[in-house]
Design an enzyme around this catalytic site. Structure first.
Site, PDB file in Angstrom:
ATOM      1  N   GLY A 181     -19.423  58.490  -9.218  1.00  0.00           N
ATOM      2  CA  GLY A 181     -20.858  58.110  -8.642  1.00  0.00           C
ATOM      3  C   GLY A 181     -21.474  56.888  -8.915  1.00  0.00           C
ATOM      4  N   HIS A 241      -8.872  60.614  -4.525  1.00  0.00           N
ATOM      5  CA  HIS A 241      -8.941  60.458  -6.209  1.00  0.00           C
ATOM      6  C   HIS A 241      -7.684  60.663  -6.719  1.00  0.00           C
ATOM      7  CE1 HIS A 241     -13.276  61.518  -5.410  1.00  0.00           C
ATOM      8  NE2 HIS A 241     -13.545  60.582  -6.228  1.00  0.00           N
ATOM      9  N   ASP A 294      -8.396  65.952  -1.788  1.00  0.00           N
ATOM     10  CA  ASP A 294      -9.330  65.116  -1.179  1.00  0.00           C
ATOM     11  C   ASP A 294      -8.795  63.940  -0.692  1.00  0.00           C
ATOM     12  OD1 ASP A 294      -9.172  63.408  -3.167  1.00  0.00           O
ATOM     13  OD2 ASP A 294     -11.216  63.883  -4.106  1.00  0.00           O
TER      14      ASP A 294
END
Length: 232
Positions: A92, A206, A203
């Site tokens: 992040g 990643h 996802d």
């Protein structure tokens, strides 16, 4: 062409997932013998390679031992190079966040510094001038901490969600930084991995352990010449 576009679109959000700071290491056990103490002293004498980045460097969704910095460490050890790899990735992270914590990270002396930041900025539409300024200041701080440090800038790309002009300018930030600060350069750290389903977690964004092995190859291609020159 379709595959290329799909690959770029699957990169959306690749850096935006907040997570645990994967740079945290397990506390080593206390040494209990002279041999162990000697081993610890040898480790203390190793040069340091620090990988500084976001979820890509941190190894989001994986054990830290499966992330590409750990793979680099294994490769160095197998070849007899005397280096200690530190994973200072934080999922992040933005360029501003990276700038805010770099002084703390640099409390550890660094010999080779790899910078992989900026992707979150691009995906959030942050001013490119601000991103470039933040990354430049990080590099300058690293150089001030050790004028002999070797720096690698990892290039990143984003899909054209923000418009083609923004996308092209974003891609150009990284080679510009490398040229300005005379650093080594990885054109695209996710080359051969981004958008490939079997190399990414469910996802779709990643890298899997296998994907991280390819990232390690991308990094190694630039890192090894630096190490070889450093050991002449």
């Amino acid at each position: 062409m379709i595959k290329s576009i799909l690959g770029m679109l699957l990169l959306v959000g690749v850096f935006a997932c907040d997570g645990i700071d994967s740079s945290k290491q397990k506390t080593p056990k206390k040494k209990t013998s002279e041999a162990d103490a000697a081993g610890e002293s040898e480790e203390d004498n190793r040069k340091v390679i620090l990988f500084y980045g976001n979820s890509i460097t941190a190894g989001y969704g994986l054990d830290i031992s499966e992330a590409f910095p750990a793979i680099i460490q294994e490769r160095l050890d197998s070849l007899g190079y005397n280096y200690n790899v530190i994973n200072a990735g934080l999922s992040g992270e933005t360029s501003a966040g990276g700038l805010s914590r770099i002084d703390w990270v640099l409390k550890t002396p660094v010999d080779i510094f790899s910078l992989e930041l900026g992707g979150n900025d691009g995906l959030r539409g942050i001013s490119l001038d601000e991103t470039e300024k933040n990354l430049s200041q990080i590099i300058e701080k690293v150089k001030r901490s050790n004028p002999q440090v070797k720096i690698i800038v990892a290039g990143m790309q984003i899909p054209p969600n923000m418009g083609q002009e923004y996308t092209d300018r974003f891609k150009g930030i990284f080679p510009t930084l490398a040229e300005k600060h005379n650093t080594a350069f990885i054109p695209f750290i996710l080359e051969g991995v981004g958008g490939i389903p079997e190399l990414n977690l469910p996802d779709g964004i990643h890298p899997t352990p296998e994907g991280h092995k390819m990232l390690a190859d991308n990094v190694w291609a630039v890192l090894k010449p630096i190490i070889d020159e450093d050991n002449i």
